[in-house]
Design a protein around this motif. Structure first.
Motif, PDB file in Angstrom:
ATOM      1  N   LYS A 161     -10.421   5.317  -8.482  1.00 10.97           N
ATOM      2  CA  LYS A 161     -10.399   6.674  -7.935  1.00 10.97           C
ATOM      3  C   LYS A 161     -10.344   6.652  -6.406  1.00 10.97           C
ATOM      4  CE  LYS A 161     -12.891   8.786 -11.808  1.00 10.97           C
ATOM      5  NZ  LYS A 161     -14.172   9.402 -12.254  1.00 10.97           N
ATOM      6  N   ALA A 162     -10.960   5.644  -5.799  1.00  9.21           N
ATOM      7  CA  ALA A 162     -10.931   5.515  -4.343  1.00  9.21           C
ATOM      8  C   ALA A 162      -9.575   5.031  -3.846  1.00  9.21           C
ATOM      9  CB  ALA A 162     -12.024   4.552  -3.882  1.00  9.21           C
ATOM     10  N   TYR A 163      -8.823   4.367  -4.717  1.00 12.41           N
ATOM     11  CA  TYR A 163      -7.488   3.875  -4.363  1.00 12.41           C
ATOM     12  C   TYR A 163      -6.401   4.941  -4.549  1.00 12.41           C
ATOM     13  CZ  TYR A 163      -8.401  -1.164  -3.683  1.00 12.41           C
ATOM     14  OH  TYR A 163      -8.796  -2.391  -3.191  1.00 12.41           O
ATOM     15  N   ALA A 164      -6.752   6.159  -4.908  1.00 10.85           N
ATOM     16  CA  ALA A 164      -5.745   7.210  -5.087  1.00 10.85           C
ATOM     17  C   ALA A 164      -4.898   7.337  -3.821  1.00 10.85           C
ATOM     18  CB  ALA A 164      -6.424   8.541  -5.394  1.00 10.85           C
ATOM     19  N   VAL A 165      -3.584   7.380  -4.003  1.00 12.37           N
ATOM     20  CA  VAL A 165      -2.670   7.403  -2.852  1.00 12.37           C
ATOM     21  C   VAL A 165      -2.814   8.692  -2.055  1.00 12.37           C
ATOM     22  CG1 VAL A 165      -0.249   7.407  -2.151  1.00 12.37           C
ATOM     23  CG2 VAL A 165      -1.028   5.832  -3.943  1.00 12.37           C
ATOM     24  N   GLU A 166      -2.920   9.812  -2.729  1.00  5.88           N
ATOM     25  CA  GLU A 166      -3.036  11.101  -2.048  1.00  5.88           C
ATOM     26  C   GLU A 166      -4.493  11.368  -1.688  1.00  5.88           C
ATOM     27  OE1 GLU A 166      -0.921  14.338  -3.991  1.00  5.88           O
ATOM     28  OE2 GLU A 166       0.209  12.862  -5.153  1.00  5.88           O
ATOM     29  N   PRO A 167      -4.792  11.593  -0.410  1.00  3.49           N
ATOM     30  CA  PRO A 167      -6.183  11.802   0.013  1.00  3.49           C
ATOM     31  C   PRO A 167      -6.860  12.956  -0.721  1.00  3.49           C
ATOM     32  CG  PRO A 167      -4.737  11.529   1.906  1.00  3.49           C
ATOM     33  CD  PRO A 167      -3.842  11.626   0.708  1.00  3.49           C
ATOM     34  N   VAL A 192       0.835  -1.213   0.000  1.00  2.00           N
ATOM     35  CA  VAL A 192       0.000   0.000   0.000  1.00  2.00           C
ATOM     36  C   VAL A 192       0.859   1.249   0.000  1.00  2.00           C
ATOM     37  CG1 VAL A 192      -1.656   1.347   1.353  1.00  2.00           C
ATOM     38  CG2 VAL A 192      -2.006  -1.109   1.038  1.00  2.00           C
ATOM     39  N   MET A 193       1.901   1.250   0.813  1.00  2.00           N
ATOM     40  CA  MET A 193       2.766   2.427   0.890  1.00  2.00           C
ATOM     41  C   MET A 193       3.589   2.617  -0.382  1.00  2.00           C
ATOM     42  SD  MET A 193       3.989   2.605   4.876  1.00  2.00           S
ATOM     43  CE  MET A 193       4.719   4.233   4.583  1.00  2.00           C
ATOM     44  N   ASP A 194       3.746   1.544  -1.147  1.00  2.46           N
ATOM     45  CA  ASP A 194       4.430   1.642  -2.445  1.00  2.46           C
ATOM     46  C   ASP A 194       3.478   2.053  -3.569  1.00  2.46           C
ATOM     47  OD1 ASP A 194       6.895   0.990  -1.419  1.00  2.46           O
ATOM     48  OD2 ASP A 194       6.752  -1.143  -1.913  1.00  2.46           O
ATOM     49  N   GLY A 195       2.220   2.307  -3.204  1.00  2.72           N
ATOM     50  CA  GLY A 195       1.247   2.728  -4.205  1.00  2.72           C
ATOM     51  C   GLY A 195       0.611   1.593  -4.984  1.00  2.72           C
ATOM     52  N   LYS A 196       0.833   0.354  -4.525  1.00  5.19           N
ATOM     53  CA  LYS A 196       0.256  -0.794  -5.216  1.00  5.19           C
ATOM     54  C   LYS A 196      -1.215  -0.967  -4.815  1.00  5.19           C
ATOM     55  CE  LYS A 196       4.188  -2.394  -7.027  1.00  5.19           C
ATOM     56  NZ  LYS A 196       5.207  -1.628  -6.312  1.00  5.19           N
ATOM     57  N   THR A 197      -2.007  -1.543  -5.711  1.00  4.98           N
ATOM     58  CA  THR A 197      -3.395  -1.886  -5.433  1.00  4.98           C
ATOM     59  C   THR A 197      -3.626  -3.344  -5.832  1.00  4.98           C
ATOM     60  OG1 THR A 197      -4.088  -1.082  -7.620  1.00  4.98           O
ATOM     61  CG2 THR A 197      -4.212   0.476  -5.778  1.00  4.98           C
ATOM     62  N   PRO A 198      -4.658  -3.969  -5.282  1.00  5.79           N
ATOM     63  CA  PRO A 198      -4.919  -5.373  -5.632  1.00  5.79           C
ATOM     64  C   PRO A 198      -5.090  -5.558  -7.142  1.00  5.79           C
ATOM     65  CG  PRO A 198      -6.242  -4.718  -3.745  1.00  5.79           C
ATOM     66  CD  PRO A 198      -5.603  -3.476  -4.266  1.00  5.79           C
ATOM     67  N   LYS A 199      -4.533  -6.644  -7.659  1.00  7.43           N
ATOM     68  CA  LYS A 199      -4.589  -6.903  -9.104  1.00  7.43           C
ATOM     69  C   LYS A 199      -6.018  -7.185  -9.542  1.00  7.43           C
ATOM     70  CE  LYS A 199       0.111  -8.687  -9.721  1.00  7.43           C
ATOM     71  NZ  LYS A 199       0.923  -9.865 -10.117  1.00  7.43           N
ATOM     72  N   LEU A 200      -6.348  -6.657 -10.710  1.00  9.13           N
ATOM     73  CA  LEU A 200      -7.675  -6.844 -11.261  1.00  9.13           C
ATOM     74  C   LEU A 200      -7.559  -7.148 -12.747  1.00  9.13           C
ATOM     75  CD1 LEU A 200     -10.768  -6.579 -10.555  1.00  9.13           C
ATOM     76  CD2 LEU A 200     -10.606  -4.290 -11.553  1.00  9.13           C
ATOM     77  N   ASP A 201      -8.200  -8.213 -13.182  1.00  8.84           N
ATOM     78  CA  ASP A 201      -8.187  -8.571 -14.604  1.00  8.84           C
ATOM     79  C   ASP A 201      -8.807  -7.441 -15.417  1.00  8.84           C
ATOM     80  OD1 ASP A 201      -8.938  -9.770 -17.183  1.00  8.84           O
ATOM     81  OD2 ASP A 201      -8.380 -11.672 -16.238  1.00  8.84           O
TER      82      ASP A 201
END
Length: 259
Positions: free
Chosen positions: A230-236, A202-211
């Motif tokens: 859009k909800a996974y954007a790293v910056e609040p 998460v801190m590396d900006g990764k998100t769960p993989k999605l096909d």
């Protein structure tokens, strides 16, 4: 402890009129009496399985068609919408927002009679105060943030000022589950990932993989993917709000119901 139960009761009492928040009937000390809502969203997204003749069969509640709705586009849309309606109620209350601070699928309950998703369990919540001069919401501080569903800013020890946007990031994991039926990070791991490994991702900006095919499955799933990203954007500050998500989902639901 008592203060956590007090916060839980305060929030439930304030929002008991909302159909997307579990209603409270009474509170005393460490005891709380609330409405019965029989199933968690976690059980709906990841239904328990039983073995039958060598084949695992999904178990659903009888006579509750809405509970099993993750299997249909309109069902996935309704589950996502109800989830964010409850969250938006917290974030947009007068003199708020209220930060839930522990958003995960098991913190939402699903009414077996109507299929309505209701947010619950507020004992970790924070109340964002208002600046008397500007009316702007003041950030909150949360000393520790253990768990696998936290936002990048919660995991970052250098960031002490937190906002309601941390809930939106955590709720993106729920959208992932509604869409795929899988737990976040399940694709990447050969065994359940540890909290520390998820924290690093998460801190590396990764998100769960999605096909990528999910974007091609139809308007509903394509929108859920877009909102999730859009909800996974790293910056609040760049992250979509819960009310914006509700607005987009309601618009699509209206279009789908016209078909």
């Amino acid at each position: 402890n008592f203060d956590r139960h007090r916060r839980d009761a305060l929030v439930m009492e304030r929002f008991t009129s909302s159909p997307y928040v579990v209603s409270i009937y009474g509170f005393c000390g460490n005891t709380l009496l609330s409405e019965y809502v029989g199933k968690t969203l976690d059980e709906v997204i990841y239904p328990p399985k039983k073995k039958g003749e060598g084949v695992e069969k999904e178990v659903y509640v009888e006579d509750a068609a809405a509970i099993a709705a993750r299997s249909t586009p309109i069902g996935r849309l309704q589950l996502a919408l109800d989830t964010f309606r409850g969250l938006s109620a917290l974030h947009n209350v007068t003199d708020g927002p209220v930060v839930h601070a522990d958003i995960q699928a098991k913190q939402f309950l699903v009414d077996e009679r109507t299929g309505t998703v209701k947010i619950n369990d507020f004992n970790r919540c924070r109340f964002m105060k208002q600046d008397v001069d500007t009316n702007a919401s003041c950030p909150v501080r949360i000393p520790t943030s253990p768990g696998k569903n936290r936002s990048p800013e919660e995991y970052n020890k250098d960031i002490t000022d937190l906002t309601e946007k941390l809930d939106v990031y955590s709720a993106a994991h729920i959208l992932y589950g509604i869409l795929t039926g899988m737990h976040p990070w399940e694709v990447e791991a050969t065994k359940p990932p540890s909290t520390s490994s998820i924290k690093n991702l998460v801190m590396d900006g990764k998100t769960p993989k999605l096909d990528k095919d999910y974007k091609q499955l139809g308007a509903v799933d394509a929108l859920i993917v877009d909102l999730m990203e859009k909800a996974y954007a790293v910056e609040p500050e760049k992250r979509i709000s819960s009310s914006q998500i509700v607005e987009e989902l309601e618009h699509l639901l209206a279009l789908e119901q016209q078909k």
